[in-house]
Scaffold this active site. Structure first.
Site, PDB file in Angstrom:
ATOM      1  CG  HIS A 375      -1.980  -0.880   1.124  1.00  0.00           C
ATOM      2  ND1 HIS A 375      -3.542  -0.528   1.145  1.00  0.00           N
ATOM      3  CD2 HIS A 375      -2.095  -2.008   1.729  1.00  0.00           C
ATOM      4  CE1 HIS A 375      -4.258  -1.537   0.746  1.00  0.00           C
ATOM      5  NE2 HIS A 375      -3.643  -2.110   1.154  1.00  0.00           N
ATOM      6  CE  LYS A 564      -6.304  13.478  -0.162  1.00  0.00           C
ATOM      7  NZ  LYS A 564      -6.652  12.565  -0.755  1.00  0.00           N
ATOM      8  NE  ARG A 565      -4.264   9.872   9.701  1.00  0.00           N
ATOM      9  CZ  ARG A 565      -4.464   9.530  10.931  1.00  0.00           C
ATOM     10  NH1 ARG A 565      -5.011   8.408  10.701  1.00  0.00           N
ATOM     11  NH2 ARG A 565      -3.126   9.570  11.769  1.00  0.00           N
ATOM     12  CE  LYS A 570      -2.977  10.890   2.877  1.00  0.00           C
ATOM     13  NZ  LYS A 570      -3.976  10.311   1.822  1.00  0.00           N
ATOM     14  CB  THR A 672      -9.954   5.109  -1.742  1.00  0.00           C
ATOM     15  OG1 THR A 672      -9.623   5.420  -0.205  1.00  0.00           O
ATOM     16  CG2 THR A 672      -9.096   3.922  -2.508  1.00  0.00           C
ATOM     17  CE  LYS A 676     -13.837   6.981   0.688  1.00  0.00           C
ATOM     18  NZ  LYS A 676     -13.234   6.836   1.570  1.00  0.00           N
TER      19      LYS A 676
END
Ligand SMILES: *Cc1c(COP(=O)(O)O)cnc(C)c1O
Length: 830
Positions: A375, A564-565, A570, A672, A676
């Site tokens: 992952h 998101k985290r 990110k 992911t 969505k």
């Protein structure tokens, strides 16, 4: 004890009695019975009790099918798969189970008749937050899709007493509070199955001896401390198909009659403390996403999951079959990241030490049944455990790992006889005496997959290149997905109704059917209906934001969302820099053709990740300044939405216009959240990273806001990255950096953002935030202009949704099954 025939007759009678009605009246009376007779409450009690009573009533309606599914899977010899995961980020279950059972409207009517509102009752359920982020949510989506595809798949995980912490924001800082998700009284979506309790060993030592009968060398693991694993089963219903699969979560319990000797010797405290210690194992989820933590208790959790689950499968097998000849033909294990990779050593231990198989036979079985999903490419996330810790906690599994490694390195030396360096690099035990869990997983599996096309390629080229050269046939890609039951049908009822009117509801189990709305993308009436749905969803989101933050958002503004985290890769920081840039423009009066924007952030930072926590503080401080400035008004609003979780995302993604997927290229394995948003009609602004690549391919370049360096460019630039050059070359970036460095956003807290400033200005910044700034703000401006052309924006929005079909986990699970598990779907008769 009844005879077999008597038992069978009883079952027939029970089946008849159990034929529970699905009509409004049946649900209503069961609900009232649970509420008043079981829970001792009434219709005016808090919503929490109403939710519990309704959940029991709905659970009853799953039980017969659950039992039938279990029996169908066990009466014939058929292949089954087991998904081993340290995380299942389930969220709420009531809404989803109503949907999959097909009783939503009857339930809604039943509640309405009683003067109750189903939605309010549903919202009283606490999220089962047994995961950190994407990896855990993926496991939950997989379970839903397997049940819908009628695949005999069982999930194995841990029943943490405390899930992901609850995030509060105080003075802009993240505060963590314990999350007792099980609530008061029993959790209605689980059934304890103490009869399947397993015993797990820790510590002690190993002793070899020769079996006097066979002359074989046997190893015993002795003087170990033992902990019991008690399973709690959660039902996973498929969509209107009578399949109810099982998610089995293990809870740690001290063995009954624990340490009686100490007890008798008067060491009451020590004995009780030891009991508490045993039960600590499943007390709390480690709140680290994409970073390794190396804590003793975490290794215990991993072994506890793996040992309990494998014992469970092996015991079930032994209850039916005399030997292990066919075991590999009928069992498959999927390892969700390296967290359960001890399964390789544990299955060897069970087969060799307990069942007396030869090493080679056991190894055949292990490698034929195990498959590993990677992952992440981030080096800091790669799990390594010290040999010392292994010796102390898991002496026998360690010996087995040594033996696996010895045989493996012999194989490597035969393939590359002269290359000692290669053997050193590939060794499961590294030069610092750590066990590399990823290598153990690769060596012990027949399949290794990444989670998006780009990610799977990068694994082969980089991190696992040596292994790819040895075993190219093991490597494959399985692009992630999300379940459209939760992430469209469940969370966006208005869009569901619109879709139903135009294309029916086959998309609920066949998401590519959404293509059928594409011919309507330019239809003015359809666009108007689409627009109204989006505006209503934005209204619902705005109300939630106001409740939680006090900030009022205008639904006429563009909702620009990054949830998101919180992690440097990110690049929430890049987004903040853009927000500051917009603020500077407003202050400078540079607002021709302005598009009003509401920028929404959300996400948790790992409690030990100082930089991530500081990013939250920066977002909050910028929000405070921007939102309070009368020059700004509705032109720009910024909010940090606290305690981002599954149930929040169910409101957020339907109400989003622009989805921020802006990680440094090559760092996000898949994502992911991006899927969505797309499914619910948001447009993506993103880099060519993870599944963004495939999203852009699906929607076309003209329906995606692409910016930033690509992976090879990022890697090339690393050697000579000079962030100061980007500042010198961009007027916009200069203004942003000087405002940030001036302390404008932290006037009463001097210096608190220095670490952030230094990190983005450092030539060694691994995330190269400033390198992408200019192209990011340019494409943000394109998005803003595009938003002003409503009809064109709606066309793009419709196309995004219409082409999201491939991002269903139904597709993902079909691929895992076709290529790795090879299970037959089983129809459960109603
Ligand atoms: C989908 C989801 C994630 C994953 O989001 P990414 O943007 O892919 O990192 C994380 N947390 C929750 C609660 C989610 O629903």
């Amino acid at each position: 004890m009844p005879t077999q025939i008597e038992a069978k007759r009883m079952e027939v009678i029970i089946d008849m009695l159990q034929h529970i009605g699905m009509e409004k009246e049946d649900i209503e009376s069961d609900f009232l019975r649970y509420l008043c007779h079981t829970l001792g409450r009434n219709i005016t009690s808090e919503d929490y009790y109403l939710y519990k009573a309704l959940s029991y009533a709905i659970r009853d309606r799953l039980m017969t099918h659950w039992k039938k599914t279990w029996e169908a899977y066990n009466e014939k010899k058929l292949k089954k798969a087991y998904y081993l995961s340290m995380e299942f980020l389930i969220g709420r279950s009531l809404t989803n189970n109503l949907l999959n059972l097909g009783v939503e409207s009857e339930t809604e009517k039943a509640m309405y008749d009683l003067g109750l509102n189903l939605e309010e009752i549903e919202e009283a359920e606490r999220d089962a937050g047994l995961g950190n982020g994407g990896l855990g949510r993926l496991a939950a989506c997989f379970m839903d899709s397997c049940a819908t595809l009628q695949l005999p798949v069982m999930g194995y995980g841990l029943r943490y007493e405390y899930g992901m912490f609850r995030q509060l924001i105080q003075n802009g800082y993240q505060i963590e509070e314990p999350d007792h998700w099980l609530g008061v009284g029993p959790y209605p979506w689980e059934i304890e199955r103490a009869e399947y309790t397993r015993v797990i060993k820790f510590g002690g030592e190993t002793r070899e001896y020769v079996d006097p009968h066979t002359g074989q060398l046997i190893v015993h693991w002795e003087h170990a401390e033992v902990v019991e694993a008690v399973p709690f089963d959660v039902p996973i219903p498929g969509f209107k198909n009578s399949t109810v699969n099982t998610l089995r979560l293990w809870s740690a319990q001290a063995q009954e009659g624990f340490n009686l000797s100490q007890f008798n010797a008067g060491s009451y405290h020590e004995a009780v403390a030891e009991k508490a210690g045993a039960e600590n194992i499943t007390m709390v989820l480690y709140p680290n996403d994409s970073s390794e933590n190396g804590k003793e208790l975490r290794l215990k959790q991993q072994y506890f999951l793996v040992s309990a689950s494998l014992q469970d499968v092996v015991e079930q097998w032994k209850s039916k079959y005399k030997d292990f000849t066919d075991f590999a033909k009928f069992n498959a294990f999927q390892l969700n990241d390296t967290h359960p990779s001890l399964a390789v050593a544990e299955l060897m231990r069970l087969l060799v030490d307990k069942e007396g198989l030869d090493w080679d036979d056991a190894w055949q079985i292990t490698t034929k049944t195990m498959a590993y999903t990677n992952h992440t490419l981030l080096p800091e996330a790669l799990e390594k455990w010290s040999v010392g810790l292994f010796e102390k906690l898991l002496p026998r599994p360690l010996e087995i790992i040594y033996e696996i490694n010895h045989r493996f390195l012999t194989q490597v030396s035969m393939k590359w006889p002269a290359d000692v360096e290669k053997q050193r690099r590939m060794s499961i035990i590294d030069e610092h005496n750590n066990v590399c869990m990823a290598y153990l997983a690769i060596v012990g599996s027949h399949s290794v997959n990444g989670v998006a096309a780009l990610h799977s390629e990068l694994l082969k080229e980089g991190l696992f290149n040596d292994f790819y050269q040895l075993w190219p046939e093991k490597f494959n890609n399985k692009t992630n997905g999300v379940t459209q039951r939760r992430w469209l049908a469940g969370c966006n009822p208005e869009l569901r109704a619109l879709l139903k009117e135009k294309i029916g509801e086959d998309w609920i189990t066949k998401l590519t059917d959404l293509e059928k709305i594409e011919p309507l993308a330019m239809d003015a009436k359809f666009q108007q209906a689409w627009y109204e749905v989006k505006q209503n969803n934005k209204q619902r989101l705005a109300e939630m934001v106001e409740r939680e933050t006090g900030v009022k958002l205008s639904i006429e503004s563009m909702f620009d969302v990054q949830v998101k985290r919180i992690h440097e890769y990110k690049r929430q920081l890049l987004n903040v820099l853009h927000v500051i840039h917009l603020y500077v423009r407003i202050k400078n009066g540079d607002t021709q053709n302005w598009t009003n924007r509401s920028v929404i952030f959300g996400g948790k930072a790992a409690p030990g990740y100082a930089m991530a926590k500081n990013i939250i503080k920066l977002i909050n401080n910028v929000a405070q300044i921007v939102n309070a400035d009368p020059d700004v008004g509705d032109k720009l609003k910024v909010v940090f939405f606290p305690n981002y979780r599954v149930s929040a995302m169910e409101v957020i993604c339907p109400g989003t216009d622009l989805s921020e997927q802006i990680s440094t290229a090559g760092k996000e394995a898949s994502g992911t959240g991006n899927m969505k948003f797309m499914m619910n009609g948001a447009l993506t602004i993103g880099t060519l990273d993870g599944a963004n690549v495939e999203i852009r391919e699906a929607v076309g370049d003209e329906n995606f806001f692409l910016f930033g360096l690509q992976t090879p460019e990022v890697e090339e630039l690393r050697h000579h990255y000079q962030p100061q050059n980007y500042i010198n070359d961009s007027h916009a970036l200069q203004s942003v950096m000087s405002l940030l460095e001036s302390g404008h956003f932290n006037q009463f807290e001097p210096g608190i953002f220095n670490d952030i400033i230094n990190s983005i200005k450092s030539p060694t910044d691994p995330w190269m935030t400033l390198a992408d700034f200019q192209s990011y703000i340019e494409v943000q401006e394109q998005a803003a202009q595009a938003y002003q052309n409503r009809s064109n924006w709606l066309r793009m929005s419709i196309i995004n949704s219409a082409r999201s079909g491939i991002f269903s986990t139904d597709r993902t699970m079909k691929e895992y099954n076709d290529d790795i598990w090879k299970l037959e779907p089983i129809t459960i008769k109603n």
